[in-house]
Design an enzyme around this catalytic site. Structure first.
Site, short mmCIF file in Angstrom:
data_model
loop_
_atom_site.label_atom_id
_atom_site.label_comp_id
_atom_site.label_asym_id
_atom_site.label_seq_id
_atom_site.Cartn_x
_atom_site.Cartn_y
_atom_site.Cartn_z
N GLY A 39 0.88 -1.27 -0.30
CA GLY A 39 0.41 -0.16 -0.03
C GLY A 39 1.00 1.30 0.23
N GLY A 42 4.05 1.11 2.15
CA GLY A 42 5.72 0.06 1.48
C GLY A 42 5.14 -1.35 1.23
CG ASP A 151 -6.24 2.80 8.96
OD1 ASP A 151 -6.63 3.28 7.82
OD2 ASP A 151 -4.99 2.87 8.02
#
Length: 380
Positions: A39, A42, A151
């Site tokens: 993503g 990395g 997240d």
């Protein structure tokens, strides 16, 4: 542990760890097997430690786009604070290469939750409750240590088996201490909380100015928000809906989105109605009123049609438009065991009615038999 203490402790761990950063050649110490995911951060590779023979996931962060501070923060948070069984934990191995910062973590060998969600179908209801039970505990644990994940989404929930009996929440790159201030960043996603909508307006204003020749060249000020646990509550609510339906309830949590706007309007109608019911005088008048309009107001927006009343009550807790009134992840545990889908609710109701009929027959039959026995004895 207070948020300030948590942040100070994490900063100290990061400082000390950075002093012992080694530079290694990956191929000398690990046998890299395959790519697990990638993503903007990395990439993650499945690897085996050559000496220990231990399988692990190596998370690679490009040095060109990753600061040492952010790398050390994610590594140390995962290593020292992710002690719950449903949080992905770092393994105490971190190093750098000429192009990457790398640390090792527990590997989710069966992919992520996103890979098992069937579009417009979701996953099995029992599986949904099982997953949410684990995530409720994991997120509550993280909050108790003073941090917010920020997240939570299917791509960041990793599977330890093919049946979702054990899942792990990972990717702590955006995690911050509770109460810390961060710049509000709006992005088009149902997981983005409605309290950052002003950031969208500021971004649109900036784009408008860039497209004109205005004499005033004032920059749009950054909008800052406080990191609160309710950010994770919102994401868990969206996740519940996503797992049950295989869809998202809306594209973005702003007034520009028709799906979210309809939900918000319905939500506040419900809140007003509940407040009215608390008024004893209004309750006394209720029987003589026509309920046709009220019944229409009670119906959730069409995107929630397949969800049970129990699931809707849970979603109203987690998806409260006002962050200060939003429920906590721990409240999910109170809603486990009951039906979350309308079909399941109807089936349970049908079984309950059949059981009641059988019980009634037994009672009626028992009454007849008792009367016959009494007659046989000559009793009146």
């Amino acid at each position: 542990m207070t948020a300030a203490t948590a942040q100070q402790e994490l900063d100290e761990r990061c400082f000390l760890s950075a002093q012992s950063m080694l530079t290694l050649k990956v191929s000398e110490h690990f046998q890299v097997l395959k790519l697990l995911g990638e993503g903007s951060y990395g990439k993650v590779m499945l690897a085996v430690h050559r000496k220990r023979g231990t399988p692990m996931a190596l998370k690679f962060f490009p040095r060109q786009s990753t600061s040492l501070t952010s790398f050390m923060r994610e590594y140390n948070l995962s290593l020292s604070y992710c002690t719950h069984p449903s949080l992905t934990r770092a393994l105490g191995i971190f190093f750098s290469t000429p192009t990457y910062y790398v640390f090792a973590q527990q590997a989710g060998l069966y992919g992520d939750l996103y890979s098992v969600i069937v579009s417009e179908v979701g996953v099995d209801e029992e599986c949904v409750q099982r997953v949410m039970s684990q995530l409720s505990g994991a997120v509550t644990h993280l909050h108790s240590l003073g941090f917010v994940h920020r997240d939570i989404k299917p791509e960041n929930i990793f599977l330890c088996d093919s049946s979702c009996r054990w899942v792990k929440l990972g990717d702590f790159g955006l995690a911050r201490a509770i109460g810390s201030s961060v710049r509000a960043v709006w992005y088009e996603s149902p997981f983005c909380t409605p309290e950052v909508e002003p950031a969208k307006e500021a971004m649109q204003e900036l784009e408008r100015r860039e497209g004109t020749e205005e004499e005033e060249e004032e920059e749009v000020e950054d909008i800052w928000i406080s990191v609160e646990t309710t950010i994770d509550s919102w994401a868990l609510g969206v996740l519940v809906y996503c797992l049950l339906t295989g869809c998202f309830p809306w594209e973005e949590s702003t007034q520009d989105d028709r799906g979210y706007r309809r939900y918000k309007e319905w939500f506040y109608r419900q809140a007003q109605r509940e407040e009215r019911y608390k008024d004893e005088e209004w309750v006394e008048e209720a029987p003589v009123r026509s309920c046709t309009v009220g019944q229409m107001d009670e119906r959730p927006p069409s995107q929630f049609a397949g969800l049970s009343s129990l699931a809707m009550t849970l979603l109203k807790e987690l998806l409260h438009p006002e962050p200060k009134l939003r429920g906590s992840p721990e409240e999910i545990l109170s809603y486990l065991g009951g039906p979350w889908l309308m079909e399941t609710e109807m089936e349970e109701r049908r079984k309950a009615e059949e059981a009641e009929k059988e019980l009634r027959k037994i009672r009626e039959g028992g009454g007849v038999e008792e009367e016959l026995v009494r007659e046989g004895r000559g009793e009146r």
